[in-house]
Design a protein around this motif. Structure first.
Motif, PDB file in Angstrom:
ATOM      1  N   ASN A 161       0.834  -1.296   0.346  1.00 43.56           N
ATOM      2  CA  ASN A 161       0.451  -0.309   0.452  1.00 43.56           C
ATOM      3  C   ASN A 161       1.116   1.513  -0.392  1.00 43.56           C
ATOM      4  N   ILE A 162       0.971   1.832  -0.956  1.00 48.05           N
ATOM      5  CA  ILE A 162       1.468   3.074  -1.275  1.00 48.05           C
ATOM      6  C   ILE A 162       1.462   4.571   0.280  1.00 48.05           C
ATOM      7  N   ILE A 163       0.270   4.406   0.186  1.00 50.73           N
ATOM      8  CA  ILE A 163      -0.224   5.834   0.897  1.00 50.73           C
ATOM      9  C   ILE A 163       0.753   5.193   2.441  1.00 50.73           C
ATOM     10  N   VAL A 164       0.140   3.794   3.129  1.00 55.19           N
ATOM     11  CA  VAL A 164       0.936   3.373   4.102  1.00 55.19           C
ATOM     12  C   VAL A 164       2.752   3.606   3.872  1.00 55.19           C
ATOM     13  N   SER A 165       2.893   3.459   3.257  1.00 60.44           N
ATOM     14  CA  SER A 165       4.478   3.090   2.687  1.00 60.44           C
ATOM     15  C   SER A 165       5.048   4.899   3.180  1.00 60.44           C
ATOM     16  N   GLN A 166       4.211   5.842   2.525  1.00 59.19           N
ATOM     17  CA  GLN A 166       4.302   7.314   2.236  1.00 59.19           C
ATOM     18  C   GLN A 166       4.158   7.734   3.838  1.00 59.19           C
ATOM     19  N   ILE A 167       3.195   7.398   4.734  1.00 59.29           N
ATOM     20  CA  ILE A 167       2.893   7.341   5.528  1.00 59.29           C
ATOM     21  C   ILE A 167       4.654   6.953   6.321  1.00 59.29           C
ATOM     22  N   ILE A 168       4.686   5.815   6.640  1.00 59.90           N
ATOM     23  CA  ILE A 168       6.352   5.307   7.398  1.00 59.90           C
ATOM     24  C   ILE A 168       7.488   6.284   7.212  1.00 59.90           C
ATOM     25  N   GLN A 169       6.845   7.223   5.690  1.00 61.07           N
ATOM     26  CA  GLN A 169       8.579   7.315   4.871  1.00 61.07           C
ATOM     27  C   GLN A 169       8.563   9.017   5.985  1.00 61.07           C
ATOM     28  N   LYS A 170       7.550   9.269   5.871  1.00 54.72           N
ATOM     29  CA  LYS A 170       6.822  10.834   6.426  1.00 54.72           C
ATOM     30  C   LYS A 170       6.979  11.543   8.014  1.00 54.72           C
ATOM     31  N   VAL A 171       6.719  10.161   8.529  1.00 56.32           N
ATOM     32  CA  VAL A 171       7.012   9.543   9.921  1.00 56.32           C
ATOM     33  C   VAL A 171       9.366   9.577  10.065  1.00 56.32           C
ATOM     34  N   LEU A 172       9.487   8.768   9.264  1.00 55.89           N
ATOM     35  CA  LEU A 172      11.090   8.722   9.436  1.00 55.89           C
ATOM     36  C   LEU A 172      11.795  10.308   9.003  1.00 55.89           C
ATOM     37  N   LEU A 173      10.938  10.488   7.812  1.00 58.69           N
ATOM     38  CA  LEU A 173      11.880  11.504   7.430  1.00 58.69           C
ATOM     39  C   LEU A 173      12.504  12.912   8.037  1.00 58.69           C
ATOM     40  N   GLY A 174      10.348  13.203   9.432  1.00 51.94           N
ATOM     41  CA  GLY A 174      10.571  14.084  10.312  1.00 51.94           C
ATOM     42  C   GLY A 174      11.411  14.128  10.805  1.00 51.94           C
ATOM     43  N   SER A 175      11.670  12.566  12.051  1.00 51.20           N
ATOM     44  CA  SER A 175      12.698  12.626  13.030  1.00 51.20           C
ATOM     45  C   SER A 175      13.728  12.725  12.513  1.00 51.20           C
ATOM     46  N   VAL A 176      14.036  12.147  11.257  1.00 49.84           N
ATOM     47  CA  VAL A 176      15.536  12.424  11.094  1.00 49.84           C
ATOM     48  C   VAL A 176      16.109  13.758  10.602  1.00 49.84           C
ATOM     49  N   ILE A 177      14.949  14.596  10.055  1.00 49.98           N
ATOM     50  CA  ILE A 177      14.847  15.980  10.124  1.00 49.98           C
ATOM     51  C   ILE A 177      15.594  16.869  11.552  1.00 49.98           C
ATOM     52  N   SER A 178      14.360  16.150  12.315  1.00 53.10           N
ATOM     53  CA  SER A 178      15.083  16.477  13.890  1.00 53.10           C
ATOM     54  C   SER A 178      15.806  16.241  14.031  1.00 53.10           C
ATOM     55  N   TYR A 179      16.295  15.699  14.346  1.00 54.23           N
ATOM     56  CA  TYR A 179      17.359  15.025  14.880  1.00 54.23           C
ATOM     57  C   TYR A 179      18.715  15.668  14.238  1.00 54.23           C
ATOM     58  N   SER A 180      18.641  15.921  12.778  1.00 55.04           N
ATOM     59  CA  SER A 180      19.804  16.592  12.141  1.00 55.04           C
ATOM     60  C   SER A 180      19.719  18.151  12.043  1.00 55.04           C
ATOM     61  N   ASN A 181      18.437  18.877  12.888  1.00 54.78           N
ATOM     62  CA  ASN A 181      18.334  19.931  13.028  1.00 54.78           C
ATOM     63  C   ASN A 181      19.400  19.828  14.487  1.00 54.78           C
ATOM     64  N   ARG A 182      18.650  18.539  15.789  1.00 54.35           N
ATOM     65  CA  ARG A 182      19.344  18.834  17.280  1.00 54.35           C
ATOM     66  C   ARG A 182      20.855  19.206  17.027  1.00 54.35           C
ATOM     67  N   PHE A 183      21.121  18.398  16.089  1.00 53.85           N
ATOM     68  CA  PHE A 183      22.810  18.046  16.343  1.00 53.85           C
ATOM     69  C   PHE A 183      23.433  19.621  15.443  1.00 53.85           C
ATOM     70  N   TYR A 184      23.372  19.903  14.999  1.00 52.89           N
ATOM     71  CA  TYR A 184      23.353  21.048  14.442  1.00 52.89           C
ATOM     72  C   TYR A 184      23.539  22.386  15.120  1.00 52.89           C
ATOM     73  N   ASN A 185      22.542  21.978  15.877  1.00 53.46           N
ATOM     74  CA  ASN A 185      22.508  23.724  17.219  1.00 53.46           C
ATOM     75  C   ASN A 185      23.242  23.116  18.148  1.00 53.46           C
ATOM     76  N   THR A 186      23.620  21.413  18.608  1.00 53.77           N
ATOM     77  CA  THR A 186      24.701  21.095  19.400  1.00 53.77           C
ATOM     78  C   THR A 186      25.552  21.496  19.234  1.00 53.77           C
ATOM     79  N   GLN A 187      26.282  21.504  17.701  1.00 48.53           N
ATOM     80  CA  GLN A 187      27.670  21.483  17.510  1.00 48.53           C
ATOM     81  C   GLN A 187      27.691  22.845  16.813  1.00 48.53           C
TER      82      GLN A 187
END
Length: 187
Positions: A115-141
């Motif tokens: 199901n492409i919609i479910v796959s997109q949901i998983i991708q969006k949730v994961l991408l949100g986590s990656v962006i959040s952690y990337s921002n946190r890393f940037y801010n810390t550094q």
């Protein structure tokens, strides 16, 4: 907002998929201070915070360190545990009374294969986590403790009424004493 409402606001989910989600998603209420899962747990769920404030934490040298804060309409989990069946290095705690949807990962993952919609949901949730952690890393550094404090104050003012100073200081990567000095400068 419920997890179903959140999904529906982002994707064109048909009635069959809505029915499946409504059958497998469980919503629970947690009280302030409840530990939803401990570090070392094997996780089966993605958590959607409907209301309240939570934190992800870990222990380092017998110290409780806050890794992230999560408020309403956000997802959280121990990604390494859910995806790779490893014990989570993180724990998850409610900082206020919370209402959280528990979304079992395995049936969602299996459905994402067809199901492409479910796959997109998983991708969006994961991408949100990656962006959040990337921002946190940037801010810390690249930001000073004062800049990180000011950003946190701007983005999450309610956090300062609900999280302990110890949680905030550890999240910012500073001591409580340094946090007190910074708070005195900002006032």
């Amino acid at each position: 907002m419920t997890a179903l409402e959140h999904f529906k606001s982002l994707y064109s989910i048909d009635d069959d998929l809505m029915l499946l989600f409504s059958q497998i998603i469980e919503t629970k209420e947690f009280h302030k201070g409840d530990v939803i899962f401990e570090p070392g747990s094997y996780l089966k769920y993605i958590y959607f915070i409907e209301s309240g404030l939570t934190r992800i934490f870990y222990f380092k040298n017998n110290r409780d360190i806050t890794h992230s804060f999560f408020g309403p309409n956000t997802f959280s989990t121990g990604i390494e545990s859910v995806f790779y069946q490893k014990p989570s290095i993180f724990g998850f705690q409610s900082l206020t009374n919370c209402k959280i949807s528990l979304i079992p990962f395995q049936p969602i993952y299996e459905l994402s294969k067809t199901n492409i919609i479910v796959s997109q949901i998983i991708q969006k949730v994961l991408l949100g986590s990656v962006i959040s952690y990337s921002n946190r890393f940037y801010n810390t550094q690249f930001q000073t403790a004062l800049e990180r404090y000011q950003l946190l104050l701007t983005e999450n003012p309610e956090l300062f009424q609900n999280a302990s100073l110890g949680h905030i200081a550890s999240y910012l990567g500073i001591s409580q004493q340094t946090l007190s000095v910074i708070r005195g400068q900002v006032v």
